[in-house]
Motif scaffolding. Structure first.
Motif, PDB file in Angstrom:
ATOM      1  N   ILE A 139     -18.223 -10.433  10.216  1.00 41.27           N
ATOM      2  CA  ILE A 139     -16.991 -10.446   9.441  1.00 41.27           C
ATOM      3  C   ILE A 139     -16.487 -11.873   9.302  1.00 41.27           C
ATOM      4  O   ILE A 139     -16.279 -12.577  10.287  1.00 41.27           O
ATOM      5  CB  ILE A 139     -15.921  -9.554  10.099  1.00 41.27           C
ATOM      6  CG1 ILE A 139     -16.368  -8.091  10.068  1.00 41.27           C
ATOM      7  CG2 ILE A 139     -14.580  -9.705   9.364  1.00 41.27           C
ATOM      8  CD1 ILE A 139     -15.415  -7.146  10.764  1.00 41.27           C
ATOM      9  N   GLU A 140     -16.302 -12.279   8.054  1.00 44.21           N
ATOM     10  CA  GLU A 140     -15.800 -13.623   7.775  1.00 44.21           C
ATOM     11  C   GLU A 140     -14.286 -13.641   7.700  1.00 44.21           C
ATOM     12  O   GLU A 140     -13.638 -14.581   8.150  1.00 44.21           O
ATOM     13  CB  GLU A 140     -16.393 -14.126   6.467  1.00 44.21           C
ATOM     14  CG  GLU A 140     -15.999 -15.539   6.099  1.00 44.21           C
ATOM     15  CD  GLU A 140     -16.809 -16.050   4.917  1.00 44.21           C
ATOM     16  OE1 GLU A 140     -16.320 -15.923   3.793  1.00 44.21           O
ATOM     17  OE2 GLU A 140     -17.918 -16.567   5.145  1.00 44.21           O
ATOM     18  N   CYS A 141     -13.706 -12.600   7.133  1.00 48.87           N
ATOM     19  CA  CYS A 141     -12.247 -12.493   7.121  1.00 48.87           C
ATOM     20  C   CYS A 141     -11.850 -11.048   6.841  1.00 48.87           C
ATOM     21  O   CYS A 141     -12.629 -10.262   6.299  1.00 48.87           O
ATOM     22  CB  CYS A 141     -11.627 -13.423   6.083  1.00 48.87           C
ATOM     23  SG  CYS A 141     -11.879 -12.939   4.363  1.00 48.87           S
ATOM     24  N   VAL A 142     -10.636 -10.721   7.255  1.00 52.78           N
ATOM     25  CA  VAL A 142     -10.055  -9.409   7.001  1.00 52.78           C
ATOM     26  C   VAL A 142      -8.976  -9.598   5.946  1.00 52.78           C
ATOM     27  O   VAL A 142      -8.002 -10.325   6.160  1.00 52.78           O
ATOM     28  CB  VAL A 142      -9.450  -8.806   8.280  1.00 52.78           C
ATOM     29  CG1 VAL A 142      -8.845  -7.439   7.984  1.00 52.78           C
ATOM     30  CG2 VAL A 142     -10.511  -8.709   9.376  1.00 52.78           C
ATOM     31  N   ALA A 143      -9.160  -8.983   4.787  1.00 55.28           N
ATOM     32  CA  ALA A 143      -8.235  -9.169   3.672  1.00 55.28           C
ATOM     33  C   ALA A 143      -6.924  -8.433   3.924  1.00 55.28           C
ATOM     34  O   ALA A 143      -6.771  -7.695   4.910  1.00 55.28           O
ATOM     35  CB  ALA A 143      -8.889  -8.670   2.387  1.00 55.28           C
ATOM     36  N   ALA A 144      -5.978  -8.636   3.048  1.00 62.81           N
ATOM     37  CA  ALA A 144      -4.681  -7.977   3.171  1.00 62.81           C
ATOM     38  C   ALA A 144      -4.845  -6.459   3.205  1.00 62.81           C
ATOM     39  O   ALA A 144      -5.691  -5.895   2.507  1.00 62.81           O
ATOM     40  CB  ALA A 144      -3.786  -8.371   2.003  1.00 62.81           C
ATOM     41  N   SER A 145      -4.044  -5.811   4.008  1.00 60.65           N
ATOM     42  CA  SER A 145      -4.065  -4.354   4.081  1.00 60.65           C
ATOM     43  C   SER A 145      -3.798  -3.764   2.703  1.00 60.65           C
ATOM     44  O   SER A 145      -2.986  -4.308   1.941  1.00 60.65           O
ATOM     45  CB  SER A 145      -2.990  -3.871   5.060  1.00 60.65           C
ATOM     46  OG  SER A 145      -2.686  -2.506   4.856  1.00 60.65           O
ATOM     47  N   PRO A 146      -4.463  -2.655   2.357  1.00 63.00           N
ATOM     48  CA  PRO A 146      -4.203  -2.042   1.046  1.00 63.00           C
ATOM     49  C   PRO A 146      -2.743  -1.643   0.866  1.00 63.00           C
ATOM     50  O   PRO A 146      -2.268  -1.527  -0.259  1.00 63.00           O
ATOM     51  CB  PRO A 146      -5.122  -0.819   1.043  1.00 63.00           C
ATOM     52  CG  PRO A 146      -5.436  -0.551   2.482  1.00 63.00           C
ATOM     53  CD  PRO A 146      -5.455  -1.885   3.143  1.00 63.00           C
ATOM     54  N   PHE A 147      -2.023  -1.467   1.993  1.00 62.79           N
ATOM     55  CA  PHE A 147      -0.624  -1.068   1.914  1.00 62.79           C
ATOM     56  C   PHE A 147       0.289  -2.221   1.485  1.00 62.79           C
ATOM     57  O   PHE A 147       1.433  -1.981   1.085  1.00 62.79           O
ATOM     58  CB  PHE A 147      -0.162  -0.508   3.261  1.00 62.79           C
ATOM     59  CG  PHE A 147      -0.937   0.697   3.704  1.00 62.79           C
ATOM     60  CD1 PHE A 147      -0.791   1.918   3.058  1.00 62.79           C
ATOM     61  CD2 PHE A 147      -1.853   0.605   4.737  1.00 62.79           C
ATOM     62  CE1 PHE A 147      -1.518   3.021   3.453  1.00 62.79           C
ATOM     63  CE2 PHE A 147      -2.591   1.707   5.145  1.00 62.79           C
ATOM     64  CZ  PHE A 147      -2.423   2.919   4.497  1.00 62.79           C
ATOM     65  N   ILE A 148      -0.217  -3.458   1.574  1.00 65.48           N
ATOM     66  CA  ILE A 148       0.616  -4.604   1.181  1.00 65.48           C
ATOM     67  C   ILE A 148       0.020  -5.405   0.027  1.00 65.48           C
ATOM     68  O   ILE A 148       0.600  -6.401  -0.392  1.00 65.48           O
ATOM     69  CB  ILE A 148       0.881  -5.541   2.378  1.00 65.48           C
ATOM     70  CG1 ILE A 148      -0.419  -6.218   2.858  1.00 65.48           C
ATOM     71  CG2 ILE A 148       1.573  -4.812   3.509  1.00 65.48           C
ATOM     72  CD1 ILE A 148      -0.178  -7.351   3.838  1.00 65.48           C
ATOM     73  N   VAL A 149      -1.139  -4.987  -0.486  1.00 62.67           N
ATOM     74  CA  VAL A 149      -1.772  -5.737  -1.563  1.00 62.67           C
ATOM     75  C   VAL A 149      -0.829  -5.878  -2.760  1.00 62.67           C
ATOM     76  O   VAL A 149      -0.655  -6.977  -3.310  1.00 62.67           O
ATOM     77  CB  VAL A 149      -3.095  -5.081  -2.007  1.00 62.67           C
ATOM     78  CG1 VAL A 149      -3.550  -5.634  -3.357  1.00 62.67           C
ATOM     79  CG2 VAL A 149      -4.180  -5.336  -0.979  1.00 62.67           C
ATOM     80  N   ASN A 150      -0.199  -4.795  -3.175  1.00 66.95           N
ATOM     81  CA  ASN A 150       0.687  -4.849  -4.332  1.00 66.95           C
ATOM     82  C   ASN A 150       1.846  -5.810  -4.088  1.00 66.95           C
ATOM     83  O   ASN A 150       2.191  -6.628  -4.957  1.00 66.95           O
ATOM     84  CB  ASN A 150       1.216  -3.457  -4.665  1.00 66.95           C
ATOM     85  CG  ASN A 150       1.975  -3.430  -5.982  1.00 66.95           C
ATOM     86  OD1 ASN A 150       1.382  -3.526  -7.048  1.00 66.95           O
ATOM     87  ND2 ASN A 150       3.294  -3.309  -5.902  1.00 66.95           N
ATOM     88  N   THR A 151       2.435  -5.747  -2.900  1.00 63.26           N
ATOM     89  CA  THR A 151       3.555  -6.624  -2.559  1.00 63.26           C
ATOM     90  C   THR A 151       3.132  -8.084  -2.545  1.00 63.26           C
ATOM     91  O   THR A 151       3.832  -8.960  -3.083  1.00 63.26           O
ATOM     92  CB  THR A 151       4.128  -6.257  -1.182  1.00 63.26           C
ATOM     93  OG1 THR A 151       4.585  -4.907  -1.209  1.00 63.26           O
ATOM     94  CG2 THR A 151       5.286  -7.171  -0.807  1.00 63.26           C
TER      95      THR A 151
END
Length: 265
Positions: A139-151
């Motif tokens: 794993i290179e990075c963990v992206a933003a949670s889908p719950f906050i992507v829109n925000t």
């Protein structure tokens, strides 16, 4: 304290960036950029360069010479060899004629991801967790949670809108373009096509402030030729989205200006 009322684009490193990037040299080098002789009303050489090298960063087995033969001279290749690059080329062409609004950024993804993600996810934010992995599967990075992507994307859209209304000097334009690119790929809003979108969005911002010569900047080629440094500089911020350290972003922010100041380095 931010110079502008920004929500997510960090400008804390702007003065350090200005101290390292010679404004006069950057202005001179940028002003000297010219379109290629191969370009005409129906073909953009530098859109081809951008599309090929941005795709090569993502592992596409395409060569610039072959793509020029295909796009400029109509030489046929197997469709699988050119279709994703053709889509990205069209996305760059779309950006040249439009402003980077929320709707148009979504449209860009719809165009460039036509043969990357299913139709129902083109131009739509993902709804699941996203991990970016290296070639060896780590794993290179963990992206933003889908719950906050829109925000998070609303914050980025807000900041782009604000920055497009400002009178920025050339150092500020290059700095903010780089930061928009970096923040976008860290959010990783789409199911796929994030890197291509981020690199296009960066150049799009340049063009809206500096004019058509921005499309002649060979940033995608520079990133490809320095792809280990490119990814290393992205990783400097950390693994988890919620714990990213943007004080480590200066090496990444420097790369775009370097693509103009010393592209052969």
């Amino acid at each position: 304290m931010s110079t502008y009322p920004l929500q997510i684009v960090n400008d804390d490193l702007l003065q350090q960036f200005k101290d390292k990037v010679d404004a006069t040299a950057l202005t001179t080098k940028f002003a000297a950029l010219e379109d290629a002789a191969l370009s005409n009303d129906n073909f953009s050489f530098y859109a081809s360069v951008a599309s090929v090298y941005s795709s090569k960063i993502e592992g596409e087995p395409i060569e610039l010479d072959s793509y020029i033969k295909h796009k400029r001279f109509g030489i046929e290749f197997q469709p699988d060899y050119t279709k994703k690059i053709d889509d990205l080329y069209l996305a760059y062409q779309f950006a040249k004629d439009h402003t980077s609004t929320r709707e148009n950024i979504s449209t860009i993804h719809t165009i460039l991801a036509k043969h990357i993600v299913s139709k129902n996810w083109q131009g739509r934010f993902r709804n699941q967790n996203m991990y970016v992995t290296t070639d060896d599967g780590s794993i290179e990075c963990v992206a933003a949670s889908p719950f906050i992507v829109n925000t998070e994307m609303e914050k980025l859209y807000n900041d782009i809108e604000i920055l497009l209304k400002q009178q920025l000097d050339i150092q500020e334009v290059f700095y903010f373009a780089s930061m928009i690119h970096l923040i976008f790929v860290k959010i990783h809003p789409w199911n796929d096509g994030n890197g291509r979108s981020g690199r296009l969005l960066e150049k799009w911002f340049l063009a809206q402030h500096l004019g058509h010569k921005a499309w002649f900047v060979q940033s995608e080629k520079y990133y490809y030729l320095h792809h280990q440094e490119y990814y290393s500089n992205i990783r400097l911020l950390g693994l988890e989205y919620d714990e990213l350290n943007y004080t480590a972003a200066l090496p990444f922010a420097m790369m775009l200006s370097q693509a103009v100041l010393d592209p052969g380095k």
